[in-house]
Structure formats: structure tokens, C-alpha cells
Design a protein around this motif. Structure first.
Motif, mmCIF file in Angstrom:
data_model
loop_
_atom_site.group_PDB
_atom_site.id
_atom_site.type_symbol
_atom_site.label_atom_id
_atom_site.label_comp_id
_atom_site.label_asym_id
_atom_site.label_seq_id
_atom_site.Cartn_x
_atom_site.Cartn_y
_atom_site.Cartn_z
ATOM 1 N N THR A 46 55.353 43.960 35.102
ATOM 2 C CA THR A 46 55.456 45.096 34.200
ATOM 3 C C THR A 46 54.413 46.140 34.598
ATOM 4 O O THR A 46 53.552 45.865 35.440
ATOM 5 N N PRO A 47 54.445 47.328 34.016
ATOM 6 C CA PRO A 47 53.410 48.321 34.329
ATOM 7 C C PRO A 47 51.990 47.855 34.039
ATOM 8 O O PRO A 47 51.042 48.355 34.631
ATOM 9 N N LEU A 48 51.826 46.893 33.123
ATOM 10 C CA LEU A 48 50.486 46.399 32.792
ATOM 11 C C LEU A 48 50.000 45.312 33.752
ATOM 12 O O LEU A 48 48.820 44.972 33.748
ATOM 13 N N THR A 49 50.896 44.760 34.533
ATOM 14 C CA THR A 49 50.537 43.622 35.391
ATOM 15 C C THR A 49 49.410 43.931 36.374
ATOM 16 O O THR A 49 48.473 43.125 36.507
ATOM 17 N N PRO A 50 49.402 45.065 37.097
ATOM 18 C CA PRO A 50 48.333 45.291 38.086
ATOM 19 C C PRO A 50 46.932 45.340 37.487
ATOM 20 O O PRO A 50 45.962 45.048 38.188
ATOM 21 N N ARG A 51 46.800 45.704 36.227
ATOM 22 C CA ARG A 51 45.468 45.784 35.616
ATOM 23 C C ARG A 51 45.245 44.681 34.580
ATOM 24 O O ARG A 51 44.667 44.906 33.525
ATOM 25 N N SER A 52 45.740 43.485 34.896
ATOM 26 C CA SER A 52 45.608 42.350 33.985
ATOM 27 C C SER A 52 45.063 41.142 34.721
ATOM 28 O O SER A 52 45.278 40.969 35.923
ATOM 29 N N LEU A 53 44.352 40.298 33.995
ATOM 30 C CA LEU A 53 43.873 39.014 34.489
ATOM 31 C C LEU A 53 44.535 37.897 33.687
ATOM 32 O O LEU A 53 44.734 38.028 32.472
ATOM 33 N N PHE A 54 44.856 36.825 34.386
ATOM 34 C CA PHE A 54 45.433 35.655 33.744
ATOM 35 C C PHE A 54 44.371 34.582 33.631
ATOM 36 O O PHE A 54 43.746 34.194 34.628
#
Length: 318
Positions: A46-54
Motif C-alpha cells: 500500500t502507499p504506507l508500506t515503504p514508510r512502515s516497520l513490521f
């Protein structure tokens, strides 16, 4: 003498962050907990994926305040860089299927509210709206299962890279990180106080309960009205193939034949040039052409036979 166990900096692509759990009354002995994190990589980006940590293997009492304090105060990340934290199984989140091969048996989930599931998007949003207007919470604080996961969304990509570098640096220099430092007195208490408060919240105020029920029923009625309008519109408008959608409740009026004819003509225009697209269509055309030639040949033979019969007949003069 106990042997010291060396913990690697990374395991299966996950950065390992060592944190100390403070002693509590039920277990007055310090403990060490390991948190695993990496860049968010779900099956449906999603658009939020590149700036997210799991994050994997969160402590059961983890909150957004805990993680913000951990990354800002102890790891040195500038404050305000974490946009939000979405925990596995929390209310208002749409989760996808777990990702395969994730550490600690946990699944990496897509927590986005604008998922790519296309026809179910409206239904999922409607379910969230109803859930938000459900009865008041009877727990003042949410606890997680052991080894649960979360997605931490940052304000930009640079903050994600800075967080990963800060985690690696803390491990290399052996920095001691204390879980919950800076959150004392800001969160509801655990232990017996949690259950005492739970007993009180089980019996909400009559005014609060009535307001919650009214909000829920208003949202439900609005969704039902929107659904009824949609079904009525589907009973009136033909689809791309010129057919009318059959829905429950009967038709409120006949569909216009002109609209249906226009849809059929548009569909035929789209199919122009695709008659010989497949191999079986070419074979069928050859068969039809050969059959037509045979039929014409038989007609010609029959006509020739009739002509010969007429030519050989005796016609007396009158």
C-alpha cells in the motif's frame, strides 16, 4: 558458571532489539525480552508500506506510548517521527492473511484501511463504522497475546532508515534499553486494579449506554438506506452486457429498452476484430466455409440434373 549466550544482530532478515523488562510485584526478577523488526513487506503493498516497520514478539502490555518512548527517548529518534502504531487484532484494522515464513510464528499483516480488495472495501469500511459505534469498552487497556505483531508507520522513509540504524547501533554498543521507561503514571494500571476497573466498566452509565446504542442504530440505518438505493439503481440500469441485475425486493419499474440496446451495441463494438482471436474460431470458420461450398455444389448438381432431364424430353408440336 553459566555460559553467556551470544544473540546475533539479525535473524532471517529481522533486526534483533534486546530490551529489559522491569520487575513487577508478581515477578520481582528482571527479565530480558527480544523484539524483532524489519521493513514492512506485505503481500499486498500500500502507499504506507515503504514508510512502515513490521514488529514481531511484542510484550503483552505494549502500547503506542511504549514504542514511541522506546524509539524517541532511548534510541535517539527525533520525537514526532512515528505517525501511528497499528497492533495485530486491534479494533478498526483490516488485516490480510499472514505472511509465510515469519519469525515467532506470527504473520505480517497489511493494516491499511484502503486495501486493494476491491469489491469488499465498502463492506469492510461499513463493518468498521459499526464497530466504532458499538457498546462502550469494558477494558481500560488492551493486552496482546504472546508473540503478537504490529506495524509502526513513520512520517517519511528517512525515519524508517534512521530507526533501523539506531537499533543496530544500540545492539553493537550494548546499550541497555528499559521497557516502559518514561510511561510511568500515564497508562492505566495492570494487575488487580485492571480487573476492579473492568468490573466498574461492565455497568456503564445509562446515558452513555443510550448514546452508544443510538449512534450504532443511526449508522446501521444509514447503511441500510444506502444499500437499498444501490439495489434499486441496479434494478434500473443494465450492465455492460445489456443485462439487468436481479436483486431481492422486486423491480420498481421497467428498464428502458434504449439503454439495454445501447449497451448491447457497445459490447458488439468491443468484440469487433476479435472473431479470429482464438484458434478454435479459425477452425470453426473453415468448417463453415467448407460446408457452404459443399451445399452450393450439391445445389449445382441438382440444377444440372434437372436441366439434363428437361433437355432429353420429347415435346410434340402443337
Amino acid at each position: 558458571m553459566a555460559l553467556a549466550i551470544s544473540i546475533p544482530l539479525q535473524i532471517s532478515g529481522y533486526r534483533v532489539l534486546e530490551i529489559a523488562l522491569p520487575p513487577v510485584a508478581a515477578y520481582p526478577t528482571p527479565a530480558t525480552h527480544y523484539l524483532y523488526l524489519r521493513k514492512h513487506d506485505p503481500k499486498l503493498p500500500t502507499p504506507l508500506t515503504p514508510r512502515s516497520l513490521f514488529l514481531v514478539n511484542l510484550p503483552i502490555d505494549a502500547t503506542e506510548a511504549h514504542l514511541k518512548q522506546l524509539f524517541s527517548s532511548q534510541l535517539g529518534l527525533p520525537s514526532g517521527r512515528i505517525e501511528n502504531v497499528q497492533f495485530e487484532g486491534s479494533k478498526g484494522n483490516i488485516l490480510t492473511l499472514p505472511e509465510e515464513g515469519v519469525s515467532a510464528g506470527a504473520g505480517e499483516a497489511d493494516f491499511t484501511k484502503k486495501g486493494k480488495k476491491r469489491k469488499r472495501g465498502n463492506e469492510g469500511a461499513a463493518a468498521i463504522d459499526l464497530e466504532r459505534n458499538a457498546f462502550p469498552d469494558i477494558w481500560d487497556r488492551e493486552l496482546h497475546r504472546s508473540g503478537s505483531t504490529a506495524v509502526m508507520v513513520f512520517v517519511d522513509l528517512a525515519s524508517v532508515d534512521a530507526s533501523l540504524k539506531a537499533v543496530s547501533k544500540a545492539r553493537k554498543i550494548g546499550k541497555k534499553l528499559l521497557w516502559g521507561e518514561g510511561t510511568e503514571g500515564t497508562l492505566p494500571a495492570l494487575g488487580s486494579a485492571r480487573y476492579l476497573n473492568h468490573q466498574k466498566l461492565r455497568y456503564p452509565d445509562k446515558t452513555q449506554l443510550l448514546s452508544s446504542v443510538n449512534a450504532y442504530m443511526s449508522t446501521f440505518a444509514a447503511q441500510e438506506a444506502a444499500r437499498t438505493r444501490l439495489l434499486a439503481r441496479q434494478r434500473q440500469e443494465p450492465d455492460e452486457d445489456g443485462f439487468i441485475t436481479v436483486t431481492r425486493g422486486g423491480r420498481s419499474g421497467p428498464a428502458r429498452q434504449e439503454e439495454a440496446r445501447e449497451k448491447v451495441e457497445k459490447q458488439q463494438e468491443k468484440q469487433k476484430g476479435l472473431e479470429d482471436f482464438y484458434r478454435f474460431q479459425t477452425r470453426e470458420k473453415r468448417k463453415e466455409k467448407a460446408g457452404e461450398l459443399v451445399r452450393k455444389f450439391q445445389d449445382d448438381r441438382h440444377k444440372l440434373k434437372q436441366m439434363r432431364e428437361r433437355r432429353g424430353r420429347f415435346r410434340p408440336e402443337s
